[in-house]
Design a protein around this motif. Structure first.
Motif, mmCIF file in Angstrom:
data_model
loop_
_atom_site.group_PDB
_atom_site.id
_atom_site.type_symbol
_atom_site.label_atom_id
_atom_site.label_comp_id
_atom_site.label_asym_id
_atom_site.label_seq_id
_atom_site.Cartn_x
_atom_site.Cartn_y
_atom_site.Cartn_z
ATOM 1 N N MET A 1 36.299 -6.270 14.627
ATOM 2 C CA MET A 1 36.852 -5.293 15.568
ATOM 3 C C MET A 1 36.512 -3.860 15.154
ATOM 4 O O MET A 1 36.227 -3.017 16.011
ATOM 5 C CB MET A 1 38.362 -5.476 15.693
ATOM 6 C CG MET A 1 38.745 -6.726 16.439
ATOM 7 S SD MET A 1 40.514 -6.998 16.507
ATOM 8 C CE MET A 1 41.033 -5.626 17.507
ATOM 9 N N LEU A 2 36.539 -3.584 13.861
ATOM 10 C CA LEU A 2 36.159 -2.248 13.389
ATOM 11 C C LEU A 2 34.688 -1.974 13.691
ATOM 12 O O LEU A 2 34.331 -0.880 14.147
ATOM 13 C CB LEU A 2 36.430 -2.111 11.892
ATOM 14 C CG LEU A 2 36.106 -0.760 11.279
ATOM 15 C CD1 LEU A 2 36.945 0.346 11.911
ATOM 16 C CD2 LEU A 2 36.318 -0.793 9.781
ATOM 17 N N ASN A 3 33.835 -2.970 13.454
ATOM 18 C CA ASN A 3 32.416 -2.815 13.806
ATOM 19 C C ASN A 3 32.248 -2.612 15.306
ATOM 20 O O ASN A 3 31.425 -1.814 15.741
ATOM 21 C CB ASN A 3 31.616 -4.034 13.346
ATOM 22 C CG ASN A 3 31.465 -4.098 11.839
ATOM 23 O OD1 ASN A 3 31.610 -3.100 11.153
ATOM 24 N ND2 ASN A 3 31.195 -5.284 11.325
ATOM 25 N N GLY A 4 33.018 -3.351 16.108
ATOM 26 C CA GLY A 4 32.960 -3.184 17.553
ATOM 27 C C GLY A 4 33.404 -1.793 17.989
ATOM 28 O O GLY A 4 32.812 -1.188 18.885
ATOM 29 N N TRP A 5 34.468 -1.274 17.368
ATOM 30 C CA TRP A 5 34.942 0.077 17.680
ATOM 31 C C TRP A 5 33.855 1.108 17.371
ATOM 32 O O TRP A 5 33.687 2.089 18.093
ATOM 33 C CB TRP A 5 36.210 0.392 16.892
ATOM 34 C CG TRP A 5 36.718 1.771 17.136
ATOM 35 C CD1 TRP A 5 36.528 2.864 16.357
ATOM 36 C CD2 TRP A 5 37.491 2.223 18.258
ATOM 37 N NE1 TRP A 5 37.136 3.958 16.910
ATOM 38 C CE2 TRP A 5 37.735 3.599 18.077
ATOM 39 C CE3 TRP A 5 38.005 1.589 19.385
ATOM 40 C CZ2 TRP A 5 38.468 4.342 18.997
ATOM 41 C CZ3 TRP A 5 38.733 2.348 20.289
ATOM 42 C CH2 TRP A 5 38.958 3.705 20.085
ATOM 43 N N ARG A 6 33.096 0.857 16.307
ATOM 44 C CA ARG A 6 32.003 1.755 15.932
ATOM 45 C C ARG A 6 30.745 1.495 16.765
ATOM 46 O O ARG A 6 29.712 2.121 16.534
ATOM 47 C CB ARG A 6 31.687 1.586 14.447
ATOM 48 C CG ARG A 6 32.805 2.074 13.553
ATOM 49 C CD ARG A 6 32.585 1.777 12.072
ATOM 50 N NE ARG A 6 31.203 1.861 11.676
ATOM 51 C CZ ARG A 6 30.576 0.945 10.928
ATOM 52 N NH1 ARG A 6 31.206 -0.120 10.506
ATOM 53 N NH2 ARG A 6 29.322 1.106 10.603
ATOM 54 N N ARG A 7 30.827 0.528 17.700
ATOM 55 C CA ARG A 7 29.717 0.137 18.571
ATOM 56 C C ARG A 7 28.555 -0.424 17.777
ATOM 57 O O ARG A 7 27.396 -0.212 18.089
ATOM 58 C CB ARG A 7 29.281 1.307 19.458
ATOM 59 C CG ARG A 7 30.370 1.731 20.423
ATOM 60 C CD ARG A 7 30.090 3.034 21.050
ATOM 61 N NE ARG A 7 30.031 4.053 19.986
ATOM 62 C CZ ARG A 7 29.585 5.258 20.137
ATOM 63 N NH1 ARG A 7 29.160 5.647 21.289
ATOM 64 N NH2 ARG A 7 29.555 6.112 19.135
ATOM 65 N N ARG A 8 28.903 -1.175 16.731
ATOM 66 C CA ARG A 8 27.921 -1.830 15.875
ATOM 67 C C ARG A 8 28.027 -3.341 16.037
ATOM 68 O O ARG A 8 29.019 -3.861 16.532
ATOM 69 C CB ARG A 8 28.148 -1.463 14.402
ATOM 70 C CG ARG A 8 28.008 0.005 14.121
ATOM 71 C CD ARG A 8 26.577 0.401 14.205
ATOM 72 N NE ARG A 8 26.391 1.832 14.009
ATOM 73 C CZ ARG A 8 25.275 2.435 14.292
ATOM 74 N NH1 ARG A 8 24.264 1.762 14.780
ATOM 75 N NH2 ARG A 8 25.148 3.723 14.110
ATOM 76 N N CYS A 9 27.031 -4.051 15.556
ATOM 77 C CA CYS A 9 27.010 -5.514 15.621
ATOM 78 C C CYS A 9 28.235 -6.070 14.900
ATOM 79 O O CYS A 9 28.524 -5.668 13.771
ATOM 80 C CB CYS A 9 25.733 -6.035 14.961
ATOM 81 S SG CYS A 9 25.681 -7.823 14.755
ATOM 82 N N VAL B 1 34.941 -3.589 20.991
ATOM 83 C CA VAL B 1 36.044 -4.357 20.409
ATOM 84 C C VAL B 1 36.179 -5.702 21.114
ATOM 85 O O VAL B 1 36.368 -6.739 20.459
ATOM 86 C CB VAL B 1 37.369 -3.555 20.473
ATOM 87 C CG1 VAL B 1 38.553 -4.429 20.153
ATOM 88 C CG2 VAL B 1 37.307 -2.376 19.522
ATOM 89 N N MET B 2 36.061 -5.724 22.440
ATOM 90 C CA MET B 2 36.203 -6.990 23.161
ATOM 91 C C MET B 2 35.057 -7.952 22.838
ATOM 92 O O MET B 2 35.283 -9.154 22.686
ATOM 93 C CB MET B 2 36.286 -6.741 24.663
ATOM 94 C CG MET B 2 37.601 -6.096 25.039
ATOM 95 S SD MET B 2 37.983 -6.224 26.763
ATOM 96 C CE MET B 2 38.354 -7.938 26.929
#
Length: 134
Positions: free
Chosen positions: A21-29, A116-117
């Motif tokens: 989720m943290l990676n998703g928030w950062r728009r990373r893989c 995040v999703m």
């Protein structure tokens, strides 16, 4: 009973949700955290450029938009009431300031919530994310 053989893949166990989720928030893989997840403002790449993780299985659809509306509304509606009752500004000024704040906050949150999703779907192995390629 779990298999202790390191060569066997246990595809029923969830992946680390918090890191994803943290990676998703950062728009990373969500897998490696290095490669960019999005190729545009909201377009998810089919594969990670760094680790090669297949991201084409994502089905975020309207979820990020609903969450954005929910969050922006819950932040700005009470703020609007508080500012109006405390300062009683001119309605045109109030509408202008809160209109700009609504658009800015929405534009900031939308791609992050999409990330995040997608990361939650990856971590929970939803929609084909759990299928390992042979």
């Amino acid at each position: 009973m779990r298999d202790t053989n390191p060569d066997s893949l246990d595809t029923t166990e969830d992946r680390p949700m918090g890191r994803a989720m943290l990676n998703g928030w950062r728009r990373r893989c969500p897998c490696c955290g290095s490669g960019p997840m999005l190729s545009g403002y909201l377009t998810v790449r089919s594969n990670c450029a760094v680790c090669g993780e297949d991201l084409s299985h994502q089905r975020a659809d309207d979820g990020p938009a609903y969450l954005t509306i929910l969050i922006v509304g819950h932040i700005l509606a009470p703020s609007l009431l508080a500012v109006y009752t405390a300062f009683e500004p001119d309605p045109l000024v109030l509408a202008s300031v809160f209109g700009v704040a609504t658009v800015a906050l929405s534009l900031f949150l939308l791609p992050r919530l999409k990330g995040v999703m997608v990361a939650i779907q990856w971590a929970k192995r939803m929609h084909g994310f759990g299928i390992e390629s042979a």
